[in-house]
Design an enzyme around this catalytic site. Structure first.
Site, mmCIF file in Angstrom:
data_model
loop_
_atom_site.group_PDB
_atom_site.id
_atom_site.type_symbol
_atom_site.label_atom_id
_atom_site.label_comp_id
_atom_site.label_asym_id
_atom_site.label_seq_id
_atom_site.Cartn_x
_atom_site.Cartn_y
_atom_site.Cartn_z
ATOM 1 C CE1 TYR A 4 -4.054 -2.504 5.256
ATOM 2 C CE2 TYR A 4 -3.608 -0.155 5.054
ATOM 3 C CZ TYR A 4 -3.812 -1.385 4.473
ATOM 4 O OH TYR A 4 -3.752 -1.509 3.114
ATOM 5 C CB SER B 139 -0.860 -0.019 1.254
ATOM 6 O OG SER B 139 -1.431 1.247 1.479
ATOM 7 C CE LYS C 257 -1.513 -4.334 3.278
ATOM 8 N NZ LYS C 257 -1.828 -5.669 2.736
#
Ligand code: UDP
Length: 342
Positions: free
Chosen positions: A152, A127, A156
């Site tokens: 979150y 992302s 990644k």
């Protein structure tokens, strides 16, 4: 690269399902692995209808290493595209352990199973959030250090690091890190699209639900940013373009410049909240209810991708316009106002 047998982890989700279809259209063979924690089984019926043949799918919790191994042993993929993971930013702040455990464990299970069964091609859903709050705009893949602003995003960053370390210790392993910007849109058939559970936190699905009357009005989070119209700029990319980016990345792995390579997948330009909202109103044919409210904490004013690397190395670029994005979302949402059948 000829026809490849590909396991798509998270293949029933929003990005995974569109990727499955693009892979099939490119002549590859696909097996979906999904736990359906945030996807509907009806997706598989729709994919089968669009592909003209059933799409094989295994229901599996990828955080379970034994079960993941059994899936890889049975289906013998030659590549894995890993789109499975929890992805709600706010929820990740409330339940960080769940996010770290789920996203990391699923990746570990897949990598271990791949090692055991000699699978050496991996494409990972990363992302733009890995660039953090201080990277110069437009974002370039070479930027370091990576620093996401929430759990979150940190899953990644961590998984990108795990993949880099693992590849350094595993000759022959090839990894593409696909850094998505803001995926929106739906398949032009209107048969598959984004179906968020609960109240959408992202802009496009929220506007789409306002348009079908599921939400009262859009709250525009701030119009006093230092941007042309005062609302935030993001790099929206049509999900079918994104899906084609996965096809390009997996086909390019064998000749990739380095064993692990990051690619920005975005449109390469900023679009404001107001521009997107106006485009949606135009396609619906009426002014949708909205009000400007205060800024949402953590939002950056503006960022978009430098997409030179994906263009030069993968031969990929986003071809679909903002008008395509909103028209396709509207077709999906108006034909499926409540999303997929339960
Ligand atoms: N946004 C908004 N109202 C909403 C949801 C989002 O104004 O209900 C704005 C948000 O502040 C941001 C942009 O839309 O500027 C895109 O937000 P989204 O959550 O879709 O993606 P993000 O870039 O934050 O991951």
């Amino acid at each position: 690269m000829g026809r490849v047998r590909i396991l798509v982890a998270g293949g029933a989700g929003y990005i995974g399902s569109h990727t499955v279809l693009s892979l099939l259209e490119a002549g590859h063979q696909v097996v979906v692995a999904d736990d359906f924690s945030n996807a509907r089984p009806a997706v598989l019926d729709r994919l089968g209808e669009l592909a003209g043949r059933p799409v094989p799918c295994v229901e599996v919790d990828l955080t379970d290493p034994g079960r993941t191994d059994a899936v890889v042993a049975e289906h013998r993929p030659e590549a894995v595209i890993h789109c499975a993971g929890l992805k709600a930013v706010g929820e990740s702040t409330d339940a960080p352990l769940r996010y770290y455990r789920t996203n990391l464990d699923a990746t570990f299970s897949l990598l271990e199973a791949m090692r055991r069964h000699g699978v050496d091609r991996f494409v990972f859903s990363s992302s733009a959030t890995v660039y953090g709050d201080h990277a110069p705009v437009p974002y370039l893949e070479t930027h370091t250090p990576l620093a996401a602003a929430n759990p979150y995003g940190r899953t990644k960053v961590m998984i990108e690091q795990v993949l880099t370390d693992h590849a350094a210790a595993t000759p022959g392993l090839r990894v593409a890190l696909l850094r998505y910007f803001n995926p929106v849109g739906a398949h032009p058939s209107g048969r598959i699209g984004e179906d968020p559970q609960g109240v959408p936190t992202n802009l496009m699905p929220f506007v789409a639900q306002v348009a079908v009357g599921r939400r009262e009005r859009l709250a525009v989070f701030g119009d006093d940013y230092d941007t042309p119209d005062g609302t935030c700029l993001r790099d929206y990319v049509h999900v079918v373009d994104l899906a084609e980016g996965h096809v390009a990345a997996v086909e390019h792995l064998d000749v990739q410049a380095t064993p692990v390579r990051a690619f920005n997948l975005g449109g390469g330009r900023g679009t404001s909240v107001r521009e997107l909202f106006d485009a949606f109103c135009a396609v619906v044919g009426r002014e949708l209810p909205h009000e400007v409210v205060g800024r949402r904490s953590g939002d950056l004013p503006a960022y978009w991708a430098d997409t030179t690397r994906a263009a030069d190395e993968l031969g990929w670029r986003a071809r679909r316009s903002l008008e395509d994005m909103v028209a396709d979302v509207w077709r999906w949402q108006s034909q499926n106002p409540d999303g997929y059948p339960a």
